[in-house]
Scaffold this motif. Structure first.
Motif, mmCIF file in Angstrom:
data_model
loop_
_atom_site.group_PDB
_atom_site.id
_atom_site.type_symbol
_atom_site.label_atom_id
_atom_site.label_comp_id
_atom_site.label_asym_id
_atom_site.label_seq_id
_atom_site.Cartn_x
_atom_site.Cartn_y
_atom_site.Cartn_z
ATOM 1 N N CYS A 50 25.666 6.272 27.147
ATOM 2 C CA CYS A 50 26.274 5.738 25.920
ATOM 3 C C CYS A 50 27.217 4.585 26.232
ATOM 4 O O CYS A 50 27.233 3.571 25.525
ATOM 5 N N LYS A 51 27.991 4.718 27.303
ATOM 6 C CA LYS A 51 28.919 3.654 27.701
ATOM 7 C C LYS A 51 28.162 2.414 28.160
ATOM 8 O O LYS A 51 28.498 1.293 27.770
ATOM 9 N N ILE A 52 27.155 2.613 28.988
ATOM 10 C CA ILE A 52 26.379 1.486 29.528
ATOM 11 C C ILE A 52 25.717 0.707 28.398
ATOM 12 O O ILE A 52 25.724 -0.530 28.383
ATOM 13 N N LEU A 53 25.123 1.439 27.458
ATOM 14 C CA LEU A 53 24.339 0.807 26.390
ATOM 15 C C LEU A 53 25.157 0.563 25.122
ATOM 16 O O LEU A 53 24.621 0.032 24.148
ATOM 17 N N ASN A 54 26.431 0.962 25.144
ATOM 18 C CA ASN A 54 27.307 0.787 23.988
ATOM 19 C C ASN A 54 26.647 1.355 22.725
ATOM 20 O O ASN A 54 26.392 0.643 21.755
ATOM 21 N N CYS A 55 26.354 2.649 22.787
ATOM 22 C CA CYS A 55 25.643 3.294 21.685
ATOM 23 C C CYS A 55 26.160 4.713 21.489
ATOM 24 O O CYS A 55 27.081 5.143 22.180
ATOM 25 N N THR A 56 25.568 5.437 20.568
ATOM 26 C CA THR A 56 25.946 6.819 20.303
ATOM 27 C C THR A 56 24.906 7.764 20.916
ATOM 28 O O THR A 56 23.824 7.325 21.333
ATOM 29 N N MET A 57 25.233 9.039 20.912
ATOM 30 C CA MET A 57 24.331 10.052 21.463
ATOM 31 C C MET A 57 22.979 10.044 20.743
ATOM 32 O O MET A 57 21.946 10.261 21.361
ATOM 33 N N GLN A 58 22.988 9.777 19.438
ATOM 34 C CA GLN A 58 21.736 9.746 18.672
ATOM 35 C C GLN A 58 20.823 8.613 19.127
ATOM 36 O O GLN A 58 19.617 8.653 18.886
ATOM 37 N N ASP A 59 21.391 7.598 19.785
ATOM 38 C CA ASP A 59 20.591 6.501 20.323
ATOM 39 C C ASP A 59 19.987 6.844 21.677
ATOM 40 O O ASP A 59 19.200 6.067 22.220
ATOM 41 N N ILE A 60 20.353 8.015 22.215
ATOM 42 C CA ILE A 60 19.918 8.431 23.551
ATOM 43 C C ILE A 60 18.935 9.597 23.505
ATOM 44 O O ILE A 60 17.923 9.593 24.193
ATOM 45 N N ILE A 61 19.280 10.615 22.711
ATOM 46 C CA ILE A 61 18.454 11.826 22.673
ATOM 47 C C ILE A 61 18.209 12.275 21.243
ATOM 48 O O ILE A 61 18.931 11.890 20.323
ATOM 49 N N GLU A 62 17.166 13.068 21.090
ATOM 50 C CA GLU A 62 16.923 13.731 19.806
ATOM 51 C C GLU A 62 16.391 15.126 20.089
ATOM 52 O O GLU A 62 15.747 15.365 21.102
ATOM 53 N N TYR A 63 16.692 16.021 19.176
ATOM 54 C CA TYR A 63 16.218 17.398 19.295
ATOM 55 C C TYR A 63 14.933 17.540 18.502
ATOM 56 O O TYR A 63 14.866 17.176 17.332
ATOM 57 N N LEU A 64 13.912 18.081 19.164
ATOM 58 C CA LEU A 64 12.638 18.352 18.521
ATOM 59 C C LEU A 64 12.405 19.854 18.580
ATOM 60 O O LEU A 64 12.249 20.413 19.665
ATOM 61 N N PRO A 65 12.403 20.518 17.424
ATOM 62 C CA PRO A 65 12.195 21.969 17.456
ATOM 63 C C PRO A 65 10.816 22.323 18.006
ATOM 64 O O PRO A 65 9.867 21.552 17.879
ATOM 65 N N ASP A 66 10.739 23.475 18.637
ATOM 66 C CA ASP A 66 9.444 23.965 19.128
ATOM 67 C C ASP A 66 8.497 24.124 17.961
ATOM 68 O O ASP A 66 8.909 24.527 16.874
ATOM 69 N N GLU A 67 7.249 23.833 18.199
ATOM 70 C CA GLU A 67 6.251 23.940 17.148
ATOM 71 C C GLU A 67 5.510 25.268 17.232
ATOM 72 O O GLU A 67 4.283 25.316 17.190
ATOM 73 N N SER A 68 6.261 26.341 17.363
ATOM 74 C CA SER A 68 5.604 27.650 17.403
ATOM 75 C C SER A 68 5.282 28.103 15.987
ATOM 76 O O SER A 68 6.041 27.878 15.060
ATOM 77 N N PRO A 69 4.141 28.752 15.812
ATOM 78 C CA PRO A 69 3.751 29.188 14.465
ATOM 79 C C PRO A 69 4.699 30.276 13.942
ATOM 80 O O PRO A 69 5.176 31.114 14.704
ATOM 81 N N ASN A 70 4.961 30.238 12.674
ATOM 82 C CA ASN A 70 5.783 31.280 12.033
ATOM 83 C C ASN A 70 4.974 32.548 11.905
ATOM 84 O O ASN A 70 3.834 32.519 11.485
ATOM 85 N N GLN A 71 5.597 33.651 12.234
ATOM 86 C CA GLN A 71 4.890 34.926 12.125
ATOM 87 C C GLN A 71 5.640 35.867 11.266
ATOM 88 O O GLN A 71 6.785 35.907 11.163
#
Length: 71
Positions: A50-71
């Motif tokens: 974030c410091k190097i690129l002068n950005c926020t955490m959202q500009d670095i990573i994102e959370y992707l939920p597991d695509e497991s089927p609902n049971q």
């Protein structure tokens, strides 16, 4: 799962390369390899990016939920 896709987009938008991360920010080559592989990295590394690129955490990573089927 955590995705670093936003990191690569942010780097492209700012004209930064992995070399930039290593030289300008002191990010090790092994950490760059971990990022490319989608492996976990420390919060210290995320903060440094974030410091190097002068950005926020959202500009670095994102959370992707597991695509497991609902049971």
């Amino acid at each position: 799962m955590v995705s670093y896709a936003p990191l690569w987009k942010t780097m492209e938008n700012r004209g930064a390369t992995t070399y930039t991360l290593q030289v300008k920010g002191g990010i090790s080559s092994s950490t760059v390899r971990r990022l490319k592989a989608g492996d976990s990295v420390s919060t210290n590394t995320l903060e440094a990016l974030c410091k190097i690129l002068n950005c926020t955490m959202q500009d670095i990573i994102e959370y992707l939920p597991d695509e497991s089927p609902n049971q």
